[in-house]
Motif scaffolding. Structure first.
Motif, mmCIF file in Angstrom:
data_model
loop_
_atom_site.group_PDB
_atom_site.id
_atom_site.type_symbol
_atom_site.label_atom_id
_atom_site.label_comp_id
_atom_site.label_asym_id
_atom_site.label_seq_id
_atom_site.Cartn_x
_atom_site.Cartn_y
_atom_site.Cartn_z
ATOM 1 N N TYR A 112 0.821 -1.205 0.000
ATOM 2 C CA TYR A 112 0.000 0.000 0.000
ATOM 3 C C TYR A 112 0.858 1.260 0.000
ATOM 4 O O TYR A 112 1.831 1.374 0.741
ATOM 5 N N SER A 114 0.324 5.150 0.759
ATOM 6 C CA SER A 114 -0.661 6.021 1.398
ATOM 7 C C SER A 114 -1.006 7.255 0.571
ATOM 8 O O SER A 114 -2.034 7.905 0.818
ATOM 9 N N GLN A 116 -1.735 7.093 -2.531
ATOM 10 C CA GLN A 116 -2.695 6.631 -3.552
ATOM 11 C C GLN A 116 -4.005 6.235 -2.864
ATOM 12 O O GLN A 116 -4.370 5.069 -2.784
ATOM 13 N N TYR A 117 -4.704 7.226 -2.354
ATOM 14 C CA TYR A 117 -5.920 6.998 -1.560
ATOM 15 C C TYR A 117 -7.032 7.897 -2.066
ATOM 16 O O TYR A 117 -6.811 9.061 -2.399
ATOM 17 N N THR A 119 -11.657 8.343 -1.704
ATOM 18 C CA THR A 119 -12.909 7.869 -1.120
ATOM 19 C C THR A 119 -14.072 8.218 -2.045
ATOM 20 O O THR A 119 -14.147 9.334 -2.576
ATOM 21 N N ALA A 131 -6.961 7.938 -6.893
ATOM 22 C CA ALA A 131 -6.073 6.880 -6.414
ATOM 23 C C ALA A 131 -5.175 6.340 -7.518
ATOM 24 O O ALA A 131 -4.108 5.773 -7.252
ATOM 25 N N GLY A 141 -3.194 1.201 -4.605
ATOM 26 C CA GLY A 141 -3.953 2.276 -3.977
ATOM 27 C C GLY A 141 -5.224 1.740 -3.355
ATOM 28 O O GLY A 141 -5.607 0.579 -3.563
ATOM 29 N N ILE A 142 -5.900 2.583 -2.589
ATOM 30 C CA ILE A 142 -7.154 2.211 -1.932
ATOM 31 C C ILE A 142 -8.227 3.219 -2.295
ATOM 32 O O ILE A 142 -8.007 4.430 -2.208
ATOM 33 N N CYS A 152 -11.282 3.545 7.656
ATOM 34 C CA CYS A 152 -10.294 3.387 6.585
ATOM 35 C C CYS A 152 -9.834 4.763 6.101
ATOM 36 O O CYS A 152 -10.474 5.389 5.249
ATOM 37 N N GLN A 153 -8.731 5.218 6.662
ATOM 38 C CA GLN A 153 -8.134 6.500 6.294
ATOM 39 C C GLN A 153 -6.828 6.249 5.544
ATOM 40 O O GLN A 153 -6.302 5.140 5.541
ATOM 41 N N ASN A 154 -6.290 7.289 4.927
ATOM 42 C CA ASN A 154 -5.096 7.082 4.093
ATOM 43 C C ASN A 154 -3.883 6.634 4.905
ATOM 44 O O ASN A 154 -3.085 5.817 4.454
ATOM 45 N N PRO A 157 -5.378 2.645 7.080
ATOM 46 C CA PRO A 157 -6.455 2.040 6.292
ATOM 47 C C PRO A 157 -6.959 0.729 6.913
ATOM 48 O O PRO A 157 -6.639 -0.368 6.456
#
Length: 214
Positions: A112, A114, A116-117, A119, A131, A141-142, A152-154, A157
C-alpha cells in the motif's frame, strides 16, 4: 491373645526427630502444591491466549467481492479488486496487506502507498478517482466505497465489518491480453487471503472499456 499383647507393646515414634520429619513432609507438600498451582495457571492462560489467536486466525480474512478491469483494446492496464472482511473477521489493517498477481510468466507483489488513496462514499467513478494518479506497478492504492465508521483512512487504512474498499492495481507490463489466465491473492497480516483467479475476455471491445473479470 498374643496378638493383643503384641499390639499393646508397640509404641509410636515420638520426639524431636519425628517432628522434624513431619514438618519437612508438610513443607515438601506445600512446595509441590504451589508449583502445581502456578503451572496450571500458566497453562490455562497460555491455552486461552492460543485459543483466541487461533480463532482470530481462522475467522478473520478477506473476501473478494469482484474484480473489474480497464483495458486499452489490447491489455488491461488498471485492475480494481473489490474486497470486504469475512463475516466475523477482526479488523484488518490494509497497510500491512500484500497483493500478489501473476500472468503465468511473471509475478508482481505490491504494498500500500498512502499517497494513492481516494474515497467514493458519496459516489463517483472508480477508474476516474485520484487513487490512480501516478500509481506505479510496485504499489497499490485504496478507494473507499463503503465505510460507516470512517475507519479506513489514508494513513491508517483499517477495514472492519461492513466496509467495502477497492484495491487499485496498475497492471501495465503484465500479460493481461485476451484469454490470459490470471491468478493471485490479497493477503492480510493475519487470516485467510482473498483469492484472485480469472481468465481475461476473448476480445476487447472499444465500446466497452470496463470489463468484469471475477
Amino acid at each position: 491373645m498374643k496378638i493383643l499383647e503384641f499390639l499393646k507393646n508397640k509404641k509410636g515414634a515420638m520426639g524431636i526427630g519425628t517432628l522434624i520429619i513431619f514438618i519437612a513432609m508438610v513443607l515438601v507438600a506445600a512446595v509441590a502444591a504451589s508449583v502445581l498451582i502456578n503451572t496450571s495457571g500458566f497453562l490455562q492462560q497460555k491455552a486461552s491466549s492460543t485459543g483466541k489467536e487461533s480463532t482470530e486466525q481462522v475467522a478473520s480474512g478477506l473476501e473478494i467481492l469482484q474484480v473489474t478491469g480497464l483495458h486499452n483494446n489490447t491489455n488491461i492496464n488498471k485492475t480494481a479488486i473489490y474486497i470486504s472482511p469475512n463475516a466475523g473477521s477482526s479488523a484488518i489493517d490494509l497497510g500491512e496487506t500484500v497483493t500478489m498477481i501473476s500472468d503465468g510468466t511473471s509475478e508482481r507483489m505490491t504494498n500500500y502507498n498512502s499517497s494513492q488513496y481516494a474515497t467514493l462514499t458519496t459516489g463517483g467513478s472508480v477508474f476516474d478517482s485520484t487513487a490512480w494518479t501516478n500509481l506505479n506497478s510496485n504499489d497499490f492504492g485504496i478507494i473507499v466505497i463503503q465505510d460507516a465508521d470512517g475507519s479506513c483512512q489514508n494513513i491508517t487504512p483499517v477495514i472492519n465489518k461492513g466496509d467495502i474498499v477497492v484495491i487499485a492495481l496498475n497492471t501495465e507490463g503484465l500479460n493481461m491480453g485476451t484469454r490470459s489466465i490470471i491468478t493471485g491473492s490479497v493477503r492480510p497480516e493475519f487470516g485467510a487471503p482473498g483469492i484472485i483467479s480469472f481468465t481475461t475476455p476473448s476480445t476487447y471491445l472499444e465500446t466497452v472499456q470496463i470489463v468484469s473479470l471475477q
